[in-house]
Enzyme design. Structure first.
Site, PDB file in Angstrom:
ATOM      1  N   GLY A  37     -71.812   5.899  61.621  1.00 58.18           N
ATOM      2  CA  GLY A  37     -72.609   6.857  62.376  1.00 58.18           C
ATOM      3  C   GLY A  37     -73.593   6.200  63.326  1.00 58.18           C
ATOM      4  O   GLY A  37     -73.962   6.785  64.351  1.00 58.18           O
ATOM      5  N   GLY A  85     -73.745   7.270  58.709  1.00 56.38           N
ATOM      6  CA  GLY A  85     -74.126   8.604  58.268  1.00 56.38           C
ATOM      7  C   GLY A  85     -74.485   8.522  56.787  1.00 56.38           C
ATOM      8  O   GLY A  85     -74.026   7.620  56.078  1.00 56.38           O
ATOM      9  N   ASP A 102     -64.760   7.647  62.225  1.00 56.72           N
ATOM     10  CA  ASP A 102     -64.987   8.958  62.854  1.00 56.72           C
ATOM     11  C   ASP A 102     -66.017   8.809  63.968  1.00 56.72           C
ATOM     12  O   ASP A 102     -65.984   7.833  64.687  1.00 56.72           O
ATOM     13  CB  ASP A 102     -65.393   9.984  61.782  1.00 56.72           C
ATOM     14  CG  ASP A 102     -66.647   9.565  61.021  1.00 56.72           C
ATOM     15  OD1 ASP A 102     -67.031   8.385  61.116  1.00 56.72           O
ATOM     16  OD2 ASP A 102     -67.249  10.413  60.344  1.00 56.72           O
ATOM     17  N   GLU A 150     -65.109   2.369  57.330  1.00 55.08           N
ATOM     18  CA  GLU A 150     -64.695   3.603  56.660  1.00 55.08           C
ATOM     19  C   GLU A 150     -63.438   3.496  55.803  1.00 55.08           C
ATOM     20  O   GLU A 150     -63.327   4.182  54.798  1.00 55.08           O
ATOM     21  CB  GLU A 150     -64.505   4.725  57.689  1.00 55.08           C
ATOM     22  CG  GLU A 150     -65.797   5.280  58.253  1.00 55.08           C
ATOM     23  CD  GLU A 150     -66.334   4.456  59.398  1.00 55.08           C
ATOM     24  OE1 GLU A 150     -65.741   3.397  59.708  1.00 55.08           O
ATOM     25  OE2 GLU A 150     -67.351   4.859  59.989  1.00 55.08           O
TER      26      GLU A 150
END
Lengths: 687, 383
Positions: free
Chosen positions: B122, B73, B153, B145
């Site tokens: 992402g 992301g 996530d 992350e």
């Protein structure tokens, strides 16, 4: 590392191929197998209850916290550990993984698997501190782990329970420092494997009557243990048939020709290589209706000599020259003081019983939310099982009782871990009553759930039916339920007599209500009244106080007519039975109310209110004592019955979230709790 | 960082190609390694929604331009939004991204993701949840992350926790990089196809004109190869990984690894310990808990939980590690983040608990997942 050698990378290639196959199925449905969607099906389709049922009215996670009560993260960690290991026999059914022992294995194979699973848990540090760490926190953690293990398999929980709670517990509680230093750490690490030889062929609940005899030889400073007759053989000794290296032996102790009563000793029965020790004979108890992963055995002792130090000497000792020493002179009292700490068994049994009811209900209720039968209109859709009021009446009161008893079980656990000398009596009485009430409730629940699942309940993979065989024994071991309930009544009578004799108010065991005037029950019951804590509490207290009064007067009448106290007890069994149940029901209700009042979340509180009323009212409906002795008028009994039906309707929309709140991971339920159509499809059968 | 001026029409960030009954969506932001910004995420969401209704479309192929499939992301952008005052902008980004992840996980048409390059964060979210994941010798997968002060996530707590043994904890906590062979071995990829055969594979898929999972699977298998695991691969260390990453707490995991390290001179253990020690202590703890909970949940519940977590991370109430991590790794690139709390033992269970609770703000709401028909099992769980 071995990984650098070429041969190992070759075998790891095979591993990859295998894993690739397994995992592509694991992460997806098998792409080469069935069609994942059922739109092509001309008949029925499966809709997950999560989609068809309304969203949860309350916070399921919060409720789960309340249900499990403690160590939530520890529990989830252990669930993870089990789900991630091949040792726990993960099987894919209908696109989901389920873990369940292979009960189709032979008894011997099941026993070896149980032992392997224990080794896995040991290697992963599950048992760390079980005997060497003290205090309520460590004990609750241990209980939480035992809960989880028992949700996977009863045999595994029992084999662990015997080793830690019975063998380990006996050393902790009956032993002194020398025993603790020598055995506890080794037990925790499974360097020794312990068992617990109390029950004999001829004596079970009546431990005082056992026939094994131990004498002392002051020349060699050894005890000599003997099995004098066949009825004295040790029986049902879990772990003895295959694995145990050591045992606690309960035996009469005869010193200089005088019997000092039952004492506990440590004896080795196998060497480190598993060979049976000299003068010990061991035989198998054979195949059982459940618990075949536990190696129950029979033991005979033929002049087995053990060092003097192996007497567990917390209450009594024998000096090197053979003098019997004890601070407690009365053998009866000595015996009671001795056995008091063994209540942990009853605590864990009661708790595990309620978890099994949760499994049964979660499966049966989830199934009833996806399975239909009969239409009520011509050519209309068939009706969901749980939309039939009769099906609701079968399952939802049991669900409410399970909630109530879950609070009872949590209370019992906290009572036990906080134990202090002043609490011993309370723990004994509450654990006896709750153990009987919860295990009976569990058997009844499992039977109802099995029937509610119809033919699917017969399949071992669906758990419910199989659990009946696995858990039947709970009403027998660690004290026969009927005997325990009699003990509760006896103890209540003792409280009664003491209070009357000393003209002092009742205190403890929740009997304070006896000090107040008898509650007055309204002649006409409205819904509001019936759902009030006060009314429900009054009814349960009224029954308890009246039965206690009746029981006391019947006993004293019989004694006045010259019967012995013991004989009077035996003859007053009907009242004793009713009273034991009345005490347990009322005490469980009390724990429910206590839990309910600690809750601040409004939605949770309101749903707990429904469950509490259901528990109370269904108790009123089911026990004929309320009508027999007139606590409820005929009209009021009818009103109660109507209210139960109404509560069923009101609980119906919450059924799914109420069983979700039990917090049992999907992998520990069964295929019929999920997509049973896909599980049973032809393409699934081809795998 | 200078504000990004939209150079081309935002729709160009995702190229759409029609190949008979297949649709090919190409992530086209090569300079940023195809990192997903908000326009891309919401465009993908629209594409997936529209396509589901179109009965003539039978297959979706997702790939990236350049040396990355998708590097994650566009976190730097999110951090800039938040530092300009409103974490809600960030929340909006994650809500859209997680909804997209959920749609992919429950999608009714097969998706083939061509992972011929970097797949991180992402990027994993838009591919791993799909039915077929094709790795190549160029694939590099990681969930980095914890080094950024975030946590895995995009539904990673679902798929990581389903990896064999305790690999999920290993991959999620250390940010370890996996190559194509390792992706296949762990199950993150369903197939391994050499990069030079990828275009022929694509042609074959377009010709197939089918939604049948068996047919598509066998077509890809026709181009597949069994790759060789590197000698140094972590896959040869499954025993140690299971032994250490199965532990109850991050502290226990590290001490188990250290005990193992004491008895050997294995570089792999040392570098594993290193990466754990460099990661944000808060991130490690919430990530472990998230993966553990994920193992007992469906993908939907995982995303709802992760959304709660990410909102807490952005609000920075317990820790501002996310901003510090982005500063150190993405902006200043000094690679020397100063985590706060600085040590594992300073991150209490209570603090960890907070990340999993609802956000206590008036108009904040849990992630609402779109209703899906025919919800597959993996999308549902009870807790």
């Amino acid at each position: 590392m071995a990984s650098s050698s070429p041969s190992s990378s070759c075998s790891s290639m095979e591993k990859i191929n295998f894993r690739t196959k397994v995992l592509s199925r694991h992460l997806n449905h098998d792409p080469t197998g069935d069609k994942p969607f059922l739109q092509c099906s001309p008949c029925l389709s499966y809709t997950p209850p999560e989609l068809s049922e309304p969203n949860s009215f309350f916070d399921v996670k919060l409720m789960r916290k309340l249900m499990d009560g403690h160590n939530i993260e520890d529990r989830d960690w252990l669930y993870n550990l089990i789900v991630q290991s091949k040792l726990f026999n993960p099987q894919e059914k209908g696109g989901k993984i389920f873990v369940l022992p292979d009960y189709n294995q032979s008894m011997e194979q099941q026993r070896e698997m149980t032992m392997k699973r224990i080794e896995y848990l040991l290697d992963n540090g599950v048992f760390q501190g079980w005997l060497t760490r003290k205090g309520p926190e460590a004990e609750l953690r241990k209980f939480a782990f035992l809960d989880v293990v028992g949700i996977f398999d009863h045999s595994l929980a029992i084999k662990i329970g015997v080793h830690f709670f019975l063998w380990g517990g006996a050393i902790q509680f009956f032993g002194t420092k020398r025993h603790h230093d020598k055995w506890l750490k080794d037990t925790e690490d499974y360097v020794v494997k312990g068992c617990f030889s109390m029950t004999e062929l001829g004596h079970g609940s009546n431990v005082r009557g056992i026939e094994t005899i131990t004498t002392y030889d002051s020349n060699t400073r050894e005890f000599i243990i003997n099995t004098p007759c066949e009825s004295a053989q040790k029986y049902w000794i879990g772990g003895a048939a295959n694995h145990a290296t050591h045992t606690i032996v309960f035996s009469q102790l005869n010193i200089n020709g005088r019997n000092q009563g039952v004492h506990a000793f440590i004896a080795q029965i196998r060497d480190a290589n598993g060979n049976i020790c000299p003068n010990i004979r061991i035989a198998d108890c054979g195949h059982k209706i459940g618990l075949n992963g536990v190696d129950n055995g029979r033991l005979w002792f033929d002049n087995v000599r053990i060092p003097r130090e192996n007497l567990l000497n917390s209450v009594a000792d024998v000096s090197p020259d053979g003098q019997y020493l004890s601070a407690i002179k009365d053998p009866d009292q000595r015996f009671a003081a001795f056995l008091a700490p063994l209540t942990s068994g009853r605590v864990t049994i009661a708790v595990s019983a309620i978890y099994q009811s949760k499994i049964g209900l979660a499966i049966a209720i989830r199934y009833s939310l996806t399975r239909r039968a009969f239409s009520v209109t011509p050519s209309g859709p068939e009706v969901l099982l749980l939309d039939y009021p009769s099906h609701q009446r079968r399952l939802l009161p049991l669900l409410a009782k399970t909630y109530a008893m879950s609070f009872g079980a949590n209370y019992l656990k906290t009572l036990y871990v906080k134990r202090a000398p002043a609490l011993i009596k309370t723990i004994h009485i509450v654990s006896s009553g709750f153990k009987a009430a919860l295990t009976w409730h569990n058997m009844r629940t499992l039977q109802e759930c099995r029937e509610a699942c119809g033919g699917q309940g017969m399949k071992t993979e669906n758990r419910v039916g199989h659990l009946k065989g696995e858990y039947d024994v709970q009403s027998t071991f660690e004290g026969d339920n009927n005997v325990l309930m009699q003990q509760v009544s006896k103890a209540l009578l003792a409280e009664y007599v003491a209070a009357k004799k000393r003209n002092k108010p009742f205190e403890g065991l929740g009997l304070e209500h006896m000090n107040k005037p008898s509650p007055v029950i309204p002649s006409q019951l409205t819904s509001t009244v019936m759902r009030s804590i006060d009314f429900e509490h009054d009814m349960l207290c009224l029954r308890e106080r009246d039965l206690l009064n009746r029981f006391a007067s019947e006993i004293s009448q019989r004694q006045a007519q010259g019967e012995s106290k013991e004989h009077a007890f035996v003859m007053s069994y009907q009242l004793a039975e009713d009273l034991g149940r009345a005490f347990s029901d009322r005490a469980i209700f009390q724990t429910f109310v206590d839990a309910e009042t600690t809750v601040t979340d409004a939605t949770l509180k309101s749903i707990l209110g429904l469950l509490r009323s259901m528990y109370a009212l269904v108790t009123l409906e089911e026990d004929s004592a309320f009508l027999r002795y007139g606590y409820l008028s005929v009209d009021n009994a009818a009103a109660v019955r109507k209210e139960v039906a109404k509560l069923c309707r009101e609980l119906r929309p919450h059924a799914l979230s109420l069983v979700s709140s039990f917090g049992i991971p999907d992998a520990f339920l069964s295929p019929i709790a999920f997509n049973w159509l896909e599980t049973n499809s032809w393409s699934s059968a081809q795998r | 960082m200078a504000p990004v001026t939209p150079t081309s029409s935002e729709t160009d960030l995702i190229l759409v190609e029609e190949k008979s009954s297949a649709r090919v969506w190409v992530l086209n932001r090569p300079k940023q390694l195809n990192a997903l910004n908000f326009p891309m995420v919401s465009r993908l969401l629209d594409l997936f929604l529209e396509t589901e209704k179109d009965l003539s479309i039978k297959l979706i192929v997702l790939k990236g331009i350049g040396r990355a499939f998708c590097a994650g992301g566009d976190v730097a952008n999110v951090v800039r939004d938040i530092s300009q005052g409103n974490w809600r902008l960030g929340a909006h980004f994650f809500r859209t991204e997680f909804t997209l992840n959920y749609l992919i996980a429950t999608y009714s048409k097969p998706q083939v993701s061509i992972l011929n390059g970097i797949v991180m964060g992402g990027g994993a979210g838009v591919s791993i949840h799909g039915r077929f994941r094709v790795a190549t010798e160029n694939s590099v997968f990681a969930m980095p992350e914890t080094a950024l002060g975030l946590f895995p996530d995009i539904g990673a707590s679902y798929f990581l926790s389903k990896l064999p043994g305790f690999l999920g904890e290993y991959v999620g906590l250390t940010g370890a990089r996996l190559d194509g062979a390792e992706m296949l071995a762990t199950g993150l990829a369903t197939h391994f196809v050499p990069a030079q055969r990828i275009s022929s594979l694509e042609e074959a898929l377009y010709k197939a004109n089918s939604s049948d999972l068996g047919i598509i699977s066998s077509i890809i298998s026709g181009f597949s190869q069994v790759p060789t695991l590197k000698e140094k691969s972590f896959y040869h260390r499954l025993t140690i990984i299971n032994k250490s990453f199965s532990r109850r707490t991050v502290e226990d995991i590290i001490s188990t690894l250290e005990r193992e390290a004491a008895g050997s001179n294995d570089d792999w253990i040392l570098s594993t310990i290193q990466s754990l020690k460099k990661a944000s202590p808060t991130s490690l703890k919430i990530s472990l808990r998230s993966i553990r909970e994920g193992r007992l949940q469906g993908v939907g519940k995982c995303l709802v939980r992760e959304y709660r977590m990410v909102c807490h991370v952005m609000r920075g109430e317990m820790s501002k590690d996310f901003f510090e991590g982005c500063r150190a790794i993405l902006l200043d690139k000094d690679r020397n983040p100063k985590w706060q709390p600085s040590k594992l033992e300073l991150v209490s269970d209570k603090m960890v608990d907070r990340y999993f609770s609802k956000v206590d703000e008036d108009d904040w709401e849990d992630l609402e997942l779109p209703p899906r028909s025919n919800l597959p099992h993996h999308a549902i769980a009870k807790l």
